[in-house]
Design a protein around this motif. Structure first.
Motif, mmCIF file in Angstrom:
data_model
loop_
_atom_site.group_PDB
_atom_site.id
_atom_site.type_symbol
_atom_site.label_atom_id
_atom_site.label_comp_id
_atom_site.label_asym_id
_atom_site.label_seq_id
_atom_site.Cartn_x
_atom_site.Cartn_y
_atom_site.Cartn_z
ATOM 1 N N LEU A 59 0.825 -1.211 0.000
ATOM 2 C CA LEU A 59 0.000 0.000 0.000
ATOM 3 C C LEU A 59 0.858 1.260 0.000
ATOM 4 O O LEU A 59 0.519 2.246 -0.640
ATOM 5 N N LYS A 80 -11.663 3.958 0.923
ATOM 6 C CA LYS A 80 -10.302 3.442 0.728
ATOM 7 C C LYS A 80 -9.437 3.761 1.942
ATOM 8 O O LYS A 80 -8.684 2.911 2.422
ATOM 9 N N ASP A 84 -7.618 1.003 4.223
ATOM 10 C CA ASP A 84 -6.164 1.063 4.430
ATOM 11 C C ASP A 84 -5.839 1.108 5.924
ATOM 12 O O ASP A 84 -4.943 0.404 6.396
ATOM 13 N N TYR A 88 -3.616 -1.622 8.098
ATOM 14 C CA TYR A 88 -2.466 -1.256 8.936
ATOM 15 C C TYR A 88 -2.678 -1.710 10.384
ATOM 16 O O TYR A 88 -1.759 -2.222 11.023
#
Length: 197
Positions: A59, A80, A84, A88
């Motif tokens: 990413l 998005k 993301d 993480y």
């Protein structure tokens, strides 16, 4: 020392007790037997952490899409960003779980004693509970006795929080002592430069 030569000597159990991080740990003959459920749990969390961290790393190499001006574009960007952030967070949690498995493995290994092999051969020898160094230090020795025996020989605290002192006549090797309260918990000889995988 190569793993095959060490196993041929008959002092180590024939099956490993852990293969976490690419190191292969063996107990001494008569020591703890391999625990298939624990070893599977270690392998599963290691694979999960590697997979999630690889995705998180990928990413970071992808450029962020150019923001659009419509509400739909903003919603897609927000989705998005949320996905993301979740990736993480999942990668960080898996890494923390893996660190916990490493700590469990390390504690069990030094408590029982054994030999650990990395990619370059022997990486660590954990003394059985009754063993003592030439200076008479072993599990159960007092912290004061440990300091008396090794402070003058350059003992320091390693990055892992264990006391370390160079082993006479063995370049690159150190004695490593865990301490519980005011007592030595375990003794190992470790080559800190040797890596698991």
């Amino acid at each position: 020392m190569a793993k095959d030569a060490a196993l041929a000597g008959g002092k180590l159990a024939s099956a490993p007790t852990s293969t976490l991080d690419g190191c292969t740990d063996f107990s001494y003959t008569g020591g703890p037997a391999p625990d298939p459920a624990r070893m599977k749990a270690e392998a599963d969390i290691e694979a999960k952490a590697k997979e999630l961290n690889k995705k998180a790393d990928e990413l970071q190499t992808k450029p962020d899409p150019k923001p659009g001006s419509s509400a739909a574009d903003s919603a897609k960007a927000a989705e998005k960003d949320a996905a993301d952030a979740k990736l993480y967070a999942d990668a960080a949690l898996a890494s923390a779980d893996l660190a916990g498995k490493r700590e469990e493995r390390d504690k069990a290994f030094v408590a029982a004693g054994g030999a650990s092999f990395g990619k370059d051969g022997l990486r660590e020898l954990a003394a059985p509970p009754e063993a003592k160094t030439a200076e008479g230090i072993g599990a159960g020795s007092s912290l004061a006795d440990l300091k008396t025996a090794y402070d003058a020989k350059g003992m320091k605290t390693g990055d892992n929080g264990r006391f370390q002192v160079p082993v006479d006549g063995k370049p690159d090797w150190v004695y490593e002592f865990t301490v519980n309260g005011d007592k030595v918990g375990s003794v190992s000889m470790v080559n800190p430069k040797s890596k698991c995988a």
